[in-house]
Design a protein around this motif. Sequence first.
Motif, short mmCIF file in Angstrom:
data_model
loop_
_atom_site.label_atom_id
_atom_site.label_comp_id
_atom_site.label_asym_id
_atom_site.label_seq_id
_atom_site.Cartn_x
_atom_site.Cartn_y
_atom_site.Cartn_z
N ALA A 1 -9.35 -5.91 4.97
CA ALA A 1 -8.98 -5.04 3.86
C ALA A 1 -9.62 -5.38 2.81
CB ALA A 1 -7.46 -5.67 3.12
N THR A 2 -10.43 -4.34 2.08
CA THR A 2 -11.49 -4.42 1.10
C THR A 2 -10.75 -4.62 -0.40
OG1 THR A 2 -11.82 -2.21 1.24
CG2 THR A 2 -13.26 -3.66 2.64
N GLY A 3 -11.74 -4.86 -1.46
CA GLY A 3 -11.24 -4.77 -2.70
C GLY A 3 -11.51 -3.24 -2.98
N GLY A 4 -10.80 -2.73 -4.11
CA GLY A 4 -10.71 -1.62 -4.50
C GLY A 4 -12.32 -0.86 -4.98
N GLY A 5 -13.32 -1.90 -5.21
CA GLY A 5 -14.44 -1.30 -5.61
C GLY A 5 -15.42 -1.62 -4.46
N ALA A 6 -15.08 -1.97 -3.41
CA ALA A 6 -16.05 -2.53 -2.47
C ALA A 6 -16.99 -1.33 -1.79
CB ALA A 6 -15.44 -2.97 -1.26
N ILE A 7 -16.61 -0.11 -1.85
CA ILE A 7 -17.30 1.12 -1.75
C ILE A 7 -18.31 1.64 -2.68
CG2 ILE A 7 -15.57 2.30 -0.15
CD1 ILE A 7 -15.72 2.94 -3.82
N LEU A 8 -18.44 0.87 -3.70
CA LEU A 8 -19.39 1.28 -4.86
C LEU A 8 -20.97 0.88 -4.29
CD1 LEU A 8 -17.80 -0.15 -7.98
CD2 LEU A 8 -18.14 2.31 -7.29
N LYS A 9 -21.07 -0.23 -3.36
CA LYS A 9 -22.42 -0.39 -3.23
C LYS A 9 -22.68 0.34 -1.66
CE LYS A 9 -23.42 -4.77 -5.31
NZ LYS A 9 -24.80 -5.03 -5.95
N LEU B 1 -0.88 -4.63 15.85
CA LEU B 1 -2.01 -4.46 16.90
C LEU B 1 -2.49 -5.79 17.53
CD1 LEU B 1 -4.19 -1.68 15.20
CD2 LEU B 1 -2.29 -1.49 16.74
N GLN B 2 -1.92 -6.90 17.01
CA GLN B 2 -2.47 -8.06 17.61
C GLN B 2 -3.89 -8.48 17.44
OE1 GLN B 2 -0.46 -8.74 21.46
NE2 GLN B 2 1.41 -9.50 20.21
N LEU B 3 -4.54 -8.02 16.04
CA LEU B 3 -6.00 -8.17 15.98
C LEU B 3 -5.78 -9.36 14.67
CD1 LEU B 3 -6.92 -4.63 15.78
CD2 LEU B 3 -7.27 -6.44 17.60
N SER B 4 -6.94 -9.85 14.42
CA SER B 4 -7.09 -10.62 13.35
C SER B 4 -7.21 -9.94 12.04
CB SER B 4 -8.20 -11.78 13.55
OG SER B 4 -9.36 -11.22 14.11
N PHE B 5 -6.94 -10.53 10.92
CA PHE B 5 -6.86 -9.94 9.68
C PHE B 5 -7.50 -10.76 8.70
CE2 PHE B 5 -4.76 -9.71 5.30
CZ PHE B 5 -5.24 -8.41 5.06
N LYS B 6 -8.51 -10.07 7.76
CA LYS B 6 -9.15 -10.77 6.80
C LYS B 6 -9.07 -9.82 5.47
CE LYS B 6 -11.15 -14.47 8.55
NZ LYS B 6 -11.21 -15.57 7.89
N ASP B 7 -9.03 -10.42 4.19
CA ASP B 7 -8.89 -9.53 3.01
C ASP B 7 -10.23 -10.02 2.36
OD1 ASP B 7 -8.46 -9.16 0.08
OD2 ASP B 7 -6.37 -8.91 0.85
N SER B 8 -10.89 -9.24 1.92
CA SER B 8 -12.44 -9.58 1.34
C SER B 8 -12.25 -10.42 -0.15
CB SER B 8 -13.42 -8.34 1.11
OG SER B 8 -12.72 -7.46 0.36
N ASP B 9 -11.19 -10.01 -0.94
CA ASP B 9 -10.87 -10.67 -2.06
C ASP B 9 -10.33 -12.12 -1.84
OD1 ASP B 9 -11.25 -8.45 -3.77
OD2 ASP B 9 -9.21 -7.93 -3.62
N ARG B 10 -9.35 -12.38 -0.92
CA ARG B 10 -9.14 -13.67 -0.44
C ARG B 10 -10.15 -14.62 0.21
NH1 ARG B 10 -5.73 -11.23 -2.35
NH2 ARG B 10 -6.97 -11.95 -4.28
N GLU B 11 -10.93 -13.86 0.76
CA GLU B 11 -12.20 -14.47 1.39
C GLU B 11 -13.18 -15.10 0.47
OE1 GLU B 11 -12.64 -15.15 4.83
OE2 GLU B 11 -14.53 -15.99 4.68
N LYS C 1 -3.92 -1.85 0.62
CA LYS C 1 -4.85 -2.33 1.69
C LYS C 1 -4.54 -3.48 2.10
CE LYS C 1 -8.03 -1.93 -1.55
NZ LYS C 1 -7.20 -1.59 -2.52
N SER C 2 -4.19 -4.75 1.42
CA SER C 2 -3.75 -6.10 1.80
C SER C 2 -2.52 -6.17 2.52
CB SER C 2 -3.99 -6.99 0.39
OG SER C 2 -4.97 -6.94 -0.42
N THR C 3 -1.61 -5.59 1.75
CA THR C 3 -0.24 -5.29 2.46
C THR C 3 -0.20 -4.48 3.80
OG1 THR C 3 0.68 -5.20 0.07
CG2 THR C 3 2.20 -4.62 1.93
N ILE C 4 -0.72 -3.30 3.77
CA ILE C 4 -0.85 -2.83 5.24
C ILE C 4 -1.74 -3.54 6.29
CG2 ILE C 4 -1.37 -0.61 6.08
CD1 ILE C 4 0.95 -0.28 4.00
N GLY C 5 -3.00 -3.91 5.85
CA GLY C 5 -3.78 -4.56 6.66
C GLY C 5 -3.16 -5.80 7.36
N ARG C 6 -2.37 -6.62 6.75
CA ARG C 6 -1.67 -7.91 7.46
C ARG C 6 -0.71 -7.35 8.23
NH1 ARG C 6 -1.58 -12.68 6.06
NH2 ARG C 6 -2.77 -12.54 3.95
N LEU C 7 0.15 -6.27 7.93
CA LEU C 7 1.11 -5.63 9.04
C LEU C 7 0.66 -4.93 10.17
CD1 LEU C 7 3.68 -3.73 6.32
CD2 LEU C 7 4.24 -5.87 7.43
#
Length: 172
Positions: free
Chosen positions: A78-86, A27-37, A16-22
């Motif tokens: 890019a979310t963390g692996g367990g973000a879909i739990l909630k 696509l020239q969009l901004s990227f955020k990673d919930s774990d890093r945030e 998720k993090s690797t692909i999200g950044r690429l």
Amino acid sequence: MRYKNLTLVGPMGAGKSTIGRLLARELQLSFKDSDREIEERTGASIPLIFDLEGEEGFRIREEQVIDDLLQERGLILATGGGAILKPANRKRMSSNSTVIYLHTSVEHQLERTARDKNRPLLQTENPRKVLENLLKIREPLYREIADIIIETDTRAPRLVVQEIIDQLTALV
Ligand SMILES: Nc1ncnc2c1ncn2[C@@H]1O[C@H](COP(=O)(O)OP(=O)(O)OP(=O)(O)O)[C@@H](O)[C@H]1O
Ligand SMILES: O=C(O)C1=C[C@@H](O)[C@@H](O)[C@H](O)C1
Ligand SMILES: [Mg+2]
């Protein structure tokens, strides 16, 4: 802007993090990673947050971050692996983004996470068993919210990105 927000979900090591950044670069969009945030907001590493507040404390922070970030537009998250739990996270992701599930086998998850000590749930004797058990609970949730499912076992990151773009193009 051609796409609304894009959210990447999937298990640890799905990319998720690797692909999200690429993908964001492509696509020239901004990227955020919930774990890093979460790490930036707290000034603490994920392992330290798990030590101090437990997984439940981490999940509360994760929910807040996802809620905040998905207020934006034109973001790749890019979310963390367990973000879909909630349920609240699933609702926010579905209503405010196109959700991309990066599907990965446990075998590949193990290979891709073996050298990284920053995933507290995998610091155990038997990470294979942990990943299998997590997947049993989480796989139906990843599928439930996915608008697009991408197989990553057989594709290098650049090809995963290309496949996402192809499938997004077919969606619109
Ligand atoms: N399609 C792929 N093929 C080969 N290696 C990959 C692929 N996608 C990611 N990787 C590698 O796997 C490792 C883990 O990837 P990454 O950190 O992006 O996973 P993640 O889904 O963000 O995990 P987490 O849920 O723990 O945040 C990285 O070293 C990355 O380079
Ligand atoms: O799958 C999980 O529950 C996790 C995945 C990582 O991205 C981090 O969010 C954390 O290590 C927990
Ligand atoms: Mg990640």
